[in-house]
Enzyme design. Structure first.
Site, mmCIF file in Angstrom:
data_model
loop_
_atom_site.group_PDB
_atom_site.id
_atom_site.type_symbol
_atom_site.label_atom_id
_atom_site.label_comp_id
_atom_site.label_asym_id
_atom_site.label_seq_id
_atom_site.Cartn_x
_atom_site.Cartn_y
_atom_site.Cartn_z
ATOM 1 N N TYR A 142 90.332 -10.192 -76.475
ATOM 2 C CA TYR A 142 90.590 -11.506 -75.880
ATOM 3 C C TYR A 142 89.399 -12.446 -75.783
ATOM 4 C CZ TYR A 142 95.128 -9.573 -75.067
ATOM 5 O OH TYR A 142 96.368 -9.027 -75.277
ATOM 6 N N PHE B 213 99.108 -6.438 -64.638
ATOM 7 C CA PHE B 213 100.206 -7.370 -64.959
ATOM 8 C C PHE B 213 100.199 -7.655 -66.451
ATOM 9 C CE2 PHE B 213 96.649 -10.243 -64.010
ATOM 10 C CZ PHE B 213 96.762 -11.249 -64.958
HETATM 11 C C1 LIG Z 1 96.444 -5.995 -80.119
HETATM 12 C C2 LIG Z 1 97.568 -6.599 -80.930
HETATM 13 C C3 LIG Z 1 98.419 -7.472 -80.021
HETATM 14 C C4 LIG Z 1 96.977 -7.428 -82.074
HETATM 15 O O1 LIG Z 1 98.009 -8.091 -82.799
HETATM 16 P P1 LIG Z 1 97.808 -8.653 -84.298
HETATM 17 O O2 LIG Z 1 98.940 -9.581 -84.573
HETATM 18 O O3 LIG Z 1 97.578 -7.536 -85.212
HETATM 19 O O4 LIG Z 1 96.469 -9.505 -84.169
HETATM 20 P P2 LIG Z 1 96.042 -10.723 -85.117
HETATM 21 O O5 LIG Z 1 96.375 -10.403 -86.549
HETATM 22 O O6 LIG Z 1 96.564 -12.016 -84.610
HETATM 23 O O7 LIG Z 1 94.503 -10.672 -84.894
HETATM 24 C C5 LIG Z 1 93.865 -11.560 -84.034
HETATM 25 C C6 LIG Z 1 92.417 -11.195 -83.985
HETATM 26 O O8 LIG Z 1 92.262 -10.059 -83.128
HETATM 27 C C7 LIG Z 1 91.600 -9.012 -83.826
HETATM 28 N N1 LIG Z 1 92.207 -7.781 -83.331
HETATM 29 C C8 LIG Z 1 93.511 -7.488 -83.346
HETATM 30 N N2 LIG Z 1 93.713 -6.296 -82.755
HETATM 31 C C9 LIG Z 1 92.519 -5.848 -82.352
HETATM 32 C C10 LIG Z 1 92.089 -4.679 -81.690
HETATM 33 N N3 LIG Z 1 92.929 -3.736 -81.330
HETATM 34 N N4 LIG Z 1 90.764 -4.561 -81.433
HETATM 35 C C11 LIG Z 1 89.895 -5.518 -81.822
HETATM 36 N N5 LIG Z 1 90.259 -6.651 -82.458
HETATM 37 C C12 LIG Z 1 91.558 -6.809 -82.722
HETATM 38 C C13 LIG Z 1 91.853 -9.294 -85.281
HETATM 39 O O9 LIG Z 1 90.856 -8.738 -86.092
HETATM 40 C C14 LIG Z 1 91.825 -10.816 -85.314
HETATM 41 O O10 LIG Z 1 90.508 -11.306 -85.290
HETATM 42 P P3 LIG Z 1 90.112 -12.740 -85.916
HETATM 43 O O11 LIG Z 1 91.267 -13.661 -85.663
HETATM 44 O O12 LIG Z 1 88.905 -13.133 -85.143
HETATM 45 O O13 LIG Z 1 89.904 -12.475 -87.363
HETATM 46 C C15 LIG Z 1 98.457 -5.467 -81.554
HETATM 47 O O14 LIG Z 1 97.636 -4.621 -82.294
HETATM 48 C C16 LIG Z 1 99.223 -4.632 -80.523
HETATM 49 O O15 LIG Z 1 100.359 -4.937 -80.234
HETATM 50 N N6 LIG Z 1 98.635 -3.533 -79.982
HETATM 51 C C17 LIG Z 1 99.334 -2.654 -79.048
HETATM 52 C C18 LIG Z 1 99.625 -3.328 -77.716
HETATM 53 C C19 LIG Z 1 98.380 -3.924 -77.095
HETATM 54 O O16 LIG Z 1 97.346 -3.303 -77.041
HETATM 55 N N7 LIG Z 1 98.494 -5.157 -76.623
HETATM 56 C C20 LIG Z 1 97.438 -5.817 -75.936
HETATM 57 C C21 LIG Z 1 97.864 -5.872 -74.492
HETATM 58 S S1 LIG Z 1 96.619 -6.354 -73.421
#
Ligand SMILES: CC(C)(COP(=O)(O)OP(=O)(O)OC[C@H]1O[C@@H](n2cnc3c(N)ncnc32)[C@H](O)[C@@H]1OP(=O)(O)O)[C@@H](O)C(=O)NCCC(=O)NCCS
Length: 469
Positions: free
Chosen positions: A150, A469
């Site tokens: 984030y 949350f």
């Molecule tokens: C984390 C999550 C939401 C990322 O979704 P995604 O659609 O693959 O992410 P995006 O393709 O939009 O990537 C956005 C950015 O975040 C980065 N990113 C995504 N997942 C990441 C992770 N787990 N750790 C580090 N960086 C991550 C990407 O490299 C990308 O970076 P950039 O835009 O600077 O190049 C997804 O992997 C997920 O659902 N994980 C399981 C649930 C979870 O952990 N949710 C978070 C709740 S707090």
């Protein structure tokens, strides 16, 4: 209160996702099958088991109070089940000084593993920030499963939490006697009074957020009272000398047959210092228990000072629990109280534009701040375009402010050059600006600025959030 259902779909997220063949939709709270599919997708996204009927009913009820969005793939096996989920809602956030600032909570961020790393999370998060602004929120906030996701959206860790372990055999109480009493109550008997007690506890702790309807029912095991988890839960309440309820805990003792057990507590709510002390005492003085494990507590609990042997207490799972994102620096910075009088310029850099600009914080002797923008906001800030920083803080700060009186140029130029995500981390007083400076993350505009900033942002109570949350 702002209606979370009134937010129109974000055109940027809609077009960004449409370009990938995906549909970005609001889930109609009245459309039960669509909401159920969304809840199932969110549960799967967090790798949780499918919810049983009572938990599903609760999740639907909570979702109906929120702005629920899904991303749909028309080519998927079941196109009614979203491939990504997010929700958001307006909520108060407690800040130093006892006020609540209007914020926007974001939750349920999931992207299906079948659709990861295509920019879906980015589209959803950036849209949430725009919704938050449209709702008039000064900040956005969330709790996170991973600390690496984030920061790129301008969020920074702002309030921490820890699991407190107490070795029962070493827990000899030396704290003051309290005028009130702790007693067991049935959860159903307390649920009527609990929201008001929780509201007062939230108000006195920076970093706590408003509790939403249905949360305490879940904490008290009332969602599915017949389940094994709910039946193991015990609730105790603290009443002050006047008989007024001022706090409560919900806990269970886990143990093998004929063995002493471990007490586990996830819900500890105290609206007064007396309540806090007595509930701690109640938890750590249980017989036939070797250890108490109390989750999501402050890293700055008074407990070690209440026991003869402070080493009976240890902190575990210390985490960056609450993450904040400043969207409106004037509203956010004006809401909290400060540690001393003084003037500080903040040159805020924000890759997404929302908080970009130069601001002067002028704090009077009572700790209240007058905050004004002196550098331009980028006209393209709201649509997420990357702005160029404008470093005119020293000149701005040197111009006299009506409440500042006559100041030398050197005095007036105290200030920091800071990124929005780092501003979020110092906002509640949980991290000192000088620590971030030592990490090379922010810079002084003039010598002595860090000392001023440390004193200003100091908060008498360590920020803390005690729920997910
Ligand atoms: C984390 C999550 C939401 C990322 O979704 P995604 O659609 O693959 O992410 P995006 O393709 O939009 O990537 C956005 C950015 O975040 C980065 N990113 C995504 N997942 C990441 C992770 N787990 N750790 C580090 N960086 C991550 C990407 O490299 C990308 O970076 P950039 O835009 O600077 O190049 C997804 O992997 C997920 O659902 N994980 C399981 C649930 C979870 O952990 N949710 C978070 C709740 S707090």
């Amino acid at each position: 209160m702002f209606d979370p259902h009134s937010v129109p779909a974000d055109p940027l997220a809609t077009s960004a996702l449409a370009a990938r063949g995906l549909e970005y939709r609001r889930v109609d709270p009245a459309d039960e099958p669509a909401l159920q599919a969304w809840v199932q997708a969110e549960t799967r996204g967090f790798h949780h088991a499918r919810p049983e009927a009572p938990e599903l009913r609760r999740a639907l009820q909570v979702s109906r109070q929120r702005n629920v969005r899904g991303v749909y793939d028309p080519t998927a096996h079941d196109p009614q089940v979203p491939v990504a989920t997010v929700d958001g809602w307006p909520s108060g956030l407690s800040v130093p000084g006892g006020r609540s600032v209007d914020a926007w909570a974001v939750s349920s961020v999931t992207v299906s593993p079948t659709h990861r790393r295509r920019g879906i999370a980015r589209a959803l998060l950036e849209a949430q920030l725009r919704y938050a602004k449209a709702a008039g929120a000064a900040l956005a906030m969330l709790t996170v499963t991973e600390a690496t996701i984030y920061g790129r959206y301008g969020f920074g860790p702002a309030a921490s939490a820890a699991t407190v372990h107490v070795d029962r055999r070493r827990a000899h109480w030396i704290g003051p006697e309290s005028p009130g009493r702790v007693q067991f109550v049935e959860p159903a008997d307390l649920i009527g009074k609990a929201p008001a007690i929780a509201r007062r506890a939230v108000a006195r702790t920076p970093g706590e957020i408003d509790r939403w309807p249905g949360l305490l029912e879940r904490h008290f095991g009332l969602v599915d009272p017949g389940s094994a988890d709910a039946r193991a839960l015990r609730v105790a309440r603290y009443d002050d000398a006047a008989g007024q309820a001022q706090g409560f805990v919900a806990f269970r003792v886990v143990r093998a047959p004929d063995e002493p057990g471990a007490l586990e507590c996830d819900v500890f709510v105290a609206a007064t210092d007396d309540a806090e002390r007595e509930l701690w005492r109640f938890l750590v003085e249980q017989d036939f228990v070797t250890e108490a494990r109390v989750r999501l507590r402050s890293v700055d609990e008074p407990l070690p000072w209440l026991l003869e042997d402070p080493r009976a207490v240890s902190l575990h799972e210390i985490s960056d629990h609450l993450w904040l994102r400043v969207l409106d620096p004037v509203a956010a910075l004006s809401a909290r109280d400060y540690g001393t009088a003084g003037t500080l310029t903040l040159e805020i850099a924000d890759p997404l534009g929302h908080a970009e600009g130069t601001f002067v914080l002028d704090v009077s002797g009572d700790g209240h701040a007058e905050v004004r923008r002196t550098g331009d906001a980028r006209p393209d800030a709201a649509n997420g375009a990357r702005p160029e920083a404008r470093h005119d803080a020293q000149a701005d700060a040197a111009s006299s402010h009506p409440r500042s009186g006559r100041r030398s140029r050197a005095q007036a130029a105290h200030g920091l050059r800071i990124d929005a995500r780092d501003l979020a981390s110092i906002y509640l007083g949980g991290t000192r600006p000088s620590v971030l400076a030592r990490a090379g993350r922010l810079a002084e505009l003039a010598p002595g600025s860090l000392a001023v900033a440390d004193r200003l942002f100091h908060a008498p109570r360590t920020p803390h959030l005690s729920i997910w949350f």
